[in-house]
Design a protein around this motif. Structure first.
Motif, PDB file in Angstrom:
ATOM      1  N   ASN A 162       4.581  16.068   5.908  1.00  0.00           N
ATOM      2  CA  ASN A 162       4.056  15.153   4.887  1.00  0.00           C
ATOM      3  C   ASN A 162       2.534  15.219   4.817  1.00  0.00           C
ATOM      4  O   ASN A 162       1.950  15.209   3.728  1.00  0.00           O
ATOM      5  CB  ASN A 162       4.508  13.720   5.202  1.00  0.00           C
ATOM      6  CG  ASN A 162       4.143  12.752   4.099  1.00  0.00           C
ATOM      7  OD1 ASN A 162       4.610  12.899   2.977  1.00  0.00           O
ATOM      8  ND2 ASN A 162       3.303  11.804   4.406  1.00  0.00           N
ATOM      9  N   TYR A 219      -2.206  18.239  -1.864  1.00  0.00           N
ATOM     10  CA  TYR A 219      -2.479  17.507  -3.099  1.00  0.00           C
ATOM     11  C   TYR A 219      -3.941  17.088  -3.213  1.00  0.00           C
ATOM     12  O   TYR A 219      -4.342  16.559  -4.239  1.00  0.00           O
ATOM     13  CB  TYR A 219      -1.613  16.248  -3.177  1.00  0.00           C
ATOM     14  CG  TYR A 219      -0.148  16.499  -3.449  1.00  0.00           C
ATOM     15  CD1 TYR A 219       0.261  17.582  -4.214  1.00  0.00           C
ATOM     16  CD2 TYR A 219       0.824  15.661  -2.960  1.00  0.00           C
ATOM     17  CE1 TYR A 219       1.598  17.817  -4.462  1.00  0.00           C
ATOM     18  CE2 TYR A 219       2.173  15.878  -3.210  1.00  0.00           C
ATOM     19  CZ  TYR A 219       2.549  16.959  -3.953  1.00  0.00           C
ATOM     20  OH  TYR A 219       3.872  17.188  -4.209  1.00  0.00           O
ATOM     21  N   SER A 220      -4.695  17.280  -2.118  1.00  0.00           N
ATOM     22  CA  SER A 220      -6.083  16.813  -2.125  1.00  0.00           C
ATOM     23  C   SER A 220      -6.981  17.829  -2.835  1.00  0.00           C
ATOM     24  O   SER A 220      -7.125  18.970  -2.399  1.00  0.00           O
ATOM     25  CB  SER A 220      -6.547  16.600  -0.681  1.00  0.00           C
ATOM     26  OG  SER A 220      -7.936  16.503  -0.639  1.00  0.00           O
ATOM     27  N   SER A 241     -11.002  13.015   3.888  1.00  0.00           N
ATOM     28  CA  SER A 241     -10.008  12.220   3.151  1.00  0.00           C
ATOM     29  C   SER A 241      -8.819  11.826   4.030  1.00  0.00           C
ATOM     30  O   SER A 241      -8.044  10.946   3.648  1.00  0.00           O
ATOM     31  CB  SER A 241      -9.521  13.014   1.943  1.00  0.00           C
ATOM     32  OG  SER A 241      -8.912  14.200   2.377  1.00  0.00           O
ATOM     33  N   SER A 289      -3.231   2.598   2.306  1.00  0.00           N
ATOM     34  CA  SER A 289      -1.929   3.268   2.482  1.00  0.00           C
ATOM     35  C   SER A 289      -1.722   3.712   3.932  1.00  0.00           C
ATOM     36  O   SER A 289      -0.601   4.061   4.310  1.00  0.00           O
ATOM     37  CB  SER A 289      -1.793   4.456   1.526  1.00  0.00           C
ATOM     38  OG  SER A 289      -2.789   5.402   1.759  1.00  0.00           O
ATOM     39  N   LEU A 309       6.392  14.196   9.875  1.00  0.00           N
ATOM     40  CA  LEU A 309       5.061  13.633   9.625  1.00  0.00           C
ATOM     41  C   LEU A 309       4.074  14.748   9.304  1.00  0.00           C
ATOM     42  O   LEU A 309       3.299  14.648   8.340  1.00  0.00           O
ATOM     43  CB  LEU A 309       4.599  12.845  10.853  1.00  0.00           C
ATOM     44  CG  LEU A 309       3.236  12.182  10.734  1.00  0.00           C
ATOM     45  CD1 LEU A 309       3.323  10.930   9.884  1.00  0.00           C
ATOM     46  CD2 LEU A 309       2.685  11.818  12.098  1.00  0.00           C
ATOM     47  N   PHE A 345      10.462  11.227   2.517  1.00  0.00           N
ATOM     48  CA  PHE A 345       9.680  11.255   3.761  1.00  0.00           C
ATOM     49  C   PHE A 345       9.937   9.992   4.581  1.00  0.00           C
ATOM     50  O   PHE A 345      10.205  10.052   5.790  1.00  0.00           O
ATOM     51  CB  PHE A 345       8.190  11.392   3.422  1.00  0.00           C
ATOM     52  CG  PHE A 345       7.266  11.008   4.546  1.00  0.00           C
ATOM     53  CD1 PHE A 345       7.256  11.727   5.727  1.00  0.00           C
ATOM     54  CD2 PHE A 345       6.419   9.915   4.425  1.00  0.00           C
ATOM     55  CE1 PHE A 345       6.411  11.363   6.775  1.00  0.00           C
ATOM     56  CE2 PHE A 345       5.574   9.548   5.459  1.00  0.00           C
ATOM     57  CZ  PHE A 345       5.573  10.270   6.634  1.00  0.00           C
ATOM     58  N   ARG A 373       1.573  18.218   2.994  1.00  0.00           N
ATOM     59  CA  ARG A 373       1.782  18.022   1.555  1.00  0.00           C
ATOM     60  C   ARG A 373       0.613  17.241   0.960  1.00  0.00           C
ATOM     61  O   ARG A 373       0.086  17.582  -0.093  1.00  0.00           O
ATOM     62  CB  ARG A 373       3.093  17.281   1.330  1.00  0.00           C
ATOM     63  CG  ARG A 373       3.484  17.205  -0.126  1.00  0.00           C
ATOM     64  CD  ARG A 373       4.769  16.455  -0.326  1.00  0.00           C
ATOM     65  NE  ARG A 373       5.913  17.179   0.173  1.00  0.00           N
ATOM     66  CZ  ARG A 373       6.798  16.702   1.044  1.00  0.00           C
ATOM     67  NH1 ARG A 373       6.641  15.496   1.528  1.00  0.00           N
ATOM     68  NH2 ARG A 373       7.820  17.404   1.440  1.00  0.00           N
ATOM     69  N   LEU A 374       0.204  16.181   1.672  1.00  0.00           N
ATOM     70  CA  LEU A 374      -0.914  15.361   1.190  1.00  0.00           C
ATOM     71  C   LEU A 374      -2.199  16.175   1.117  1.00  0.00           C
ATOM     72  O   LEU A 374      -2.977  16.038   0.180  1.00  0.00           O
ATOM     73  CB  LEU A 374      -1.108  14.152   2.111  1.00  0.00           C
ATOM     74  CG  LEU A 374      -0.170  12.969   1.878  1.00  0.00           C
ATOM     75  CD1 LEU A 374      -0.338  11.940   2.978  1.00  0.00           C
ATOM     76  CD2 LEU A 374      -0.434  12.324   0.530  1.00  0.00           C
ATOM     77  N   GLU A 381      -9.832   7.860   3.188  1.00  0.00           N
ATOM     78  CA  GLU A 381      -9.249   7.560   1.880  1.00  0.00           C
ATOM     79  C   GLU A 381      -8.061   6.608   2.024  1.00  0.00           C
ATOM     80  O   GLU A 381      -7.905   5.663   1.257  1.00  0.00           O
ATOM     81  CB  GLU A 381      -8.803   8.873   1.237  1.00  0.00           C
ATOM     82  CG  GLU A 381      -8.523   8.756  -0.243  1.00  0.00           C
ATOM     83  CD  GLU A 381      -8.145  10.101  -0.827  1.00  0.00           C
ATOM     84  OE1 GLU A 381      -9.039  10.954  -0.964  1.00  0.00           O
ATOM     85  OE2 GLU A 381      -6.954  10.303  -1.127  1.00  0.00           O
ATOM     86  N   PRO A 389       0.826  -1.224   0.000  1.00  0.00           N
ATOM     87  CA  PRO A 389       0.000   0.000   0.000  1.00  0.00           C
ATOM     88  C   PRO A 389       0.851   1.261   0.000  1.00  0.00           C
ATOM     89  O   PRO A 389       1.693   1.449   0.873  1.00  0.00           O
ATOM     90  CB  PRO A 389      -0.807  -0.117   1.300  1.00  0.00           C
ATOM     91  CG  PRO A 389       0.008  -0.996   2.178  1.00  0.00           C
ATOM     92  CD  PRO A 389       0.801  -1.906   1.293  1.00  0.00           C
TER      93      PRO A 389
END
Lengths: 346, 255
Positions: free
Chosen positions: B10, B17-18, B74, B84, B7, A122, B13-14, B78, A109
């Protein structure tokens, strides 16, 4: 692929980390058990893995492979038993699992939105790679896994299955762990990608201890030094392919294409009654026969069979093929034996 | 701490991107701009009993219903859906840190959107200085009080959103669920008042008073500079409670 540039760093790090630890034994598992409610996932298994070994984990669905690997990686707690990495108990020191192990989970995943490079950077930071060397380290790993030129700027969601698997392997190698656990790494790959994956493991063979779980028996046979077969939570076989053949499928078969009549074959059978014979087919017009000889798969027996065949004057050997038990045969024999033993007890 | 910062970076960042969070942010800012223009027009036409700033802040629930589910749905759902999230769990970091990191990022995003929305009155003052001269437009004390309540209640709303996101593997369904939770919270004060009216007598203890649960009265109090510590305690405890529930739910999802 860029195997030639393989760095010495993992070896150096391993040497330094192993000071004061057991040098040869990477993993030791003793009487490990785990249940999910009433279901026994892992039932008192014990094994050890030497440093630098490539060990294959085989078993049908629900055999307990993934559960065992997750316990090894410190993601699940065992109900009973002990797991030690380089002599240190994971239960007493949970941090050693993350320090020593790089893991690629089943189905691999990955967050699709991120680009390969930023995802790996990361993960490297999270695994404790020093900030100043993150870019260098990730670039190196991407080069090893052939991601640097083709995929580093691409979003993970746009990658093919083969490249996604490479990202998974690259992620497992980040931080230079000593043990790399790959859960079903070749699932869903086409034969070409499987070959590339095999080359990838071959290139890293001397640098890491690999534990690979797979359903694809030919892959395990081709890659692994040792094979562990799990069935219904129990370890039913442990050894290299030669040892497993000896234990579970000790017979080999020699298929002969011969020129000679039926009487000469019969005479041969009477002279050497210690082996089993099977007449496969005969071509009367061409005066050729096909016969299979089953014998015990060991050096002495093989030598005796070959000597007997070539010293026999009443036929002419036109062709021969030796068939030995494949891992599939061994796997089926081992699981069947465990099933039979369980049925007898039950 | 270093890992926690990585963390958070990151997660930010996610979130960046959403597309859903961007659409939610655009809808939020559009709604706030439209609302402000509407109120401004109303206030220039007719004299009103309360300040424009209070009326502006009291309408906070409408855009919050849009933006909170958009940001939070999300975050976990998600990732639980595409598995993930499992890749996060194998990192050497605690689940509570992952949860706290996501909460912090979503909270900072929510507050920054409100900070942008707070520029609308300032822009109006710059563009139409004659309006600002004729009436008290957006007093600083009122703006600070309103923003403080936005920050306080926002932490609670984000925690609700995260909890809903941790329950399910579909971000759409978890978004709808957090919308329903928030709507129930916004209407609870008025609902309790109606129930009390039907019952003919109060519910008894002061913490069951409908006024205590009325977010609009709470917002008005904060805008007027009346700080009720019980409200602060309620939102902080609520935040911790829903974060705790989210932790429990996420812990149940195996790696």
């Amino acid at each position: 692929m860029h195997w030639a540039s393989l760095s010495e760093e993992p070896c150096q790090r391993r040497r330094s980390l192993q000071k004061g630890l057991s040098l040869s034994e990477a993993i030791r598992v003793e009487s490990l058990s785990k249940r999910y409610g009433k279901l026994i996932a892992v039932d008192g298994i014990s094994f050890s893995v030497q440093a630098g070994e490539v060990v294959g984990f085989l078993g049908p669905n629900g055999a307990g492979k993934s559960t065992t690997l997750k316990i090894l990686a410190g993601l699940l707690e065992a109900e009973a038993g002990r797991v030690a990495l380089f002599g240190q108990s994971v239960a007493e020191n949970p941090r050693i699992a993350s320090a020593h192990i790089g893991l690629m989970l089943e189905n691999n995943p990955l967050p699709g939105k991120l680009r390969v490079g930023e995802y790996l950077r990361f993960r490297a930071r999270m695994k404790g790679v020093a900030s100043e060397s993150v870019y260098q380290h990730v670039e190196k790993i991407m080069r090893y896994c052939d991601l640097y030129h083709k995929a580093r700027h691409r979003r993970i969601t746009s990658l093919s299955k083969g490249f996604r698997q490479r990202v998974g392997v690259a992620e497992a190698l980040l931080g230079s762990p000593q043990i790399v656990i790959l859960d079903e790494p070749t699932i869903g790959l086409d034969p070409h990608q499987v070959l590339l994956f095999r080359q990838l493991i071959e290139a890293f063979r001397s640098h890491y201890t690999f534990v690979i779980s797979s359903h694809i028996l030919s892959e395990i046979e081709a890659i692994c030094d040792r094979i562990l077969i799990l069935h219904q939570g129990r370890l039913v076989a442990d050894g290299n392919i030669v040892q497993l053949r000896r234990e579970f499928a000790p017979e080999a078969t020699l298929v002969l294409q011969l020129s000679g009549d039926a009487r000469s074959l019969q005479a041969f059978e009477q002279r050497y009654p210690q082996w089993n014979y099977r007449r496969l087919k005969a071509d009367l017009l061409a005066d050729t026969q096909q016969m299979a000889i089953d014998f015990k798969d060991c050096l002495e027996e093989r030598r005796a069979v070959w000597e007997a065949i070539f010293s026999y004057r009443d036929w002419k050997v036109l062709g021969l093929e030796e068939k030995r038990a494949t891992l599939e045969d061994i796997f089926l024999a081992a699981t069947r034996r465990h099933w039979d033993e369980k049925s007898l007890k039950g | 701490m270093k890992r926690f910062c990585f963390l958070c970076a990151n997660e930010a960042r996610l979130l960046g991107y959403s597309s859903v969070s961007h659409i939610g942010a655009a809808a939020f800012l559009f709604a706030m701009g439209f609302l402000f223009l509407f109120l401004l027009e109303e206030y220039t036409r007719f004299a009103q009993s309360e300040l424009l700033a209070i009326a502006f802040f009291k309408a906070f629930w409408i855009p919050s219903l849009l933006i909170i589910p958009a940001i939070t749905a999300s975050l976990f759902a998600e990732r639980l859906g595409d598995r993930s999230f499992a890749s996060l769990r194998i990192l050497p970091i605690r689940l509570s840190s992952i949860l706290l990191g996501d909460w912090l990022v979503a909270y900072a995003y929510y507050l920054s959107l409100w900070a942008i929305a707070m520029l609308f009155p300032w822009m109006a003052q710059v563009l139409f200085p004659e309006i600002g001269r004729s009436m008290p437009f957006f007093p600083l004390s009122c703006a600070l009080g309103g923003y403080a309540f936005i920050a306080l209640s926002g932490s609670f709303f984000i925690a609700i959103g995260l909890f809903c996101s941790s329950l399910l593997r579909s971000s759409l369904v978890s978004g709808v669920l957090s919308f329903a939770f928030l709507l129930a919270h916004f209407l609870s004060g008025e609902g309790l008042r109606q129930l009390e009216a039907l019952r003919g007598k109060s519910f008894g203890p002061p913490f069951l008073s409908p006024d205590f649960y009325n977010v609009f009265l709470q917002m008005e109090d904060f805008c007027r500079g009346i700080i009720d510590t019980r409200v602060i305690a309620f939102y902080l405890a609520g935040t911790l409670f829903f974060l705790f529930l989210a932790h429990l739910m996420l812990d149940r999802h195996s790696v």
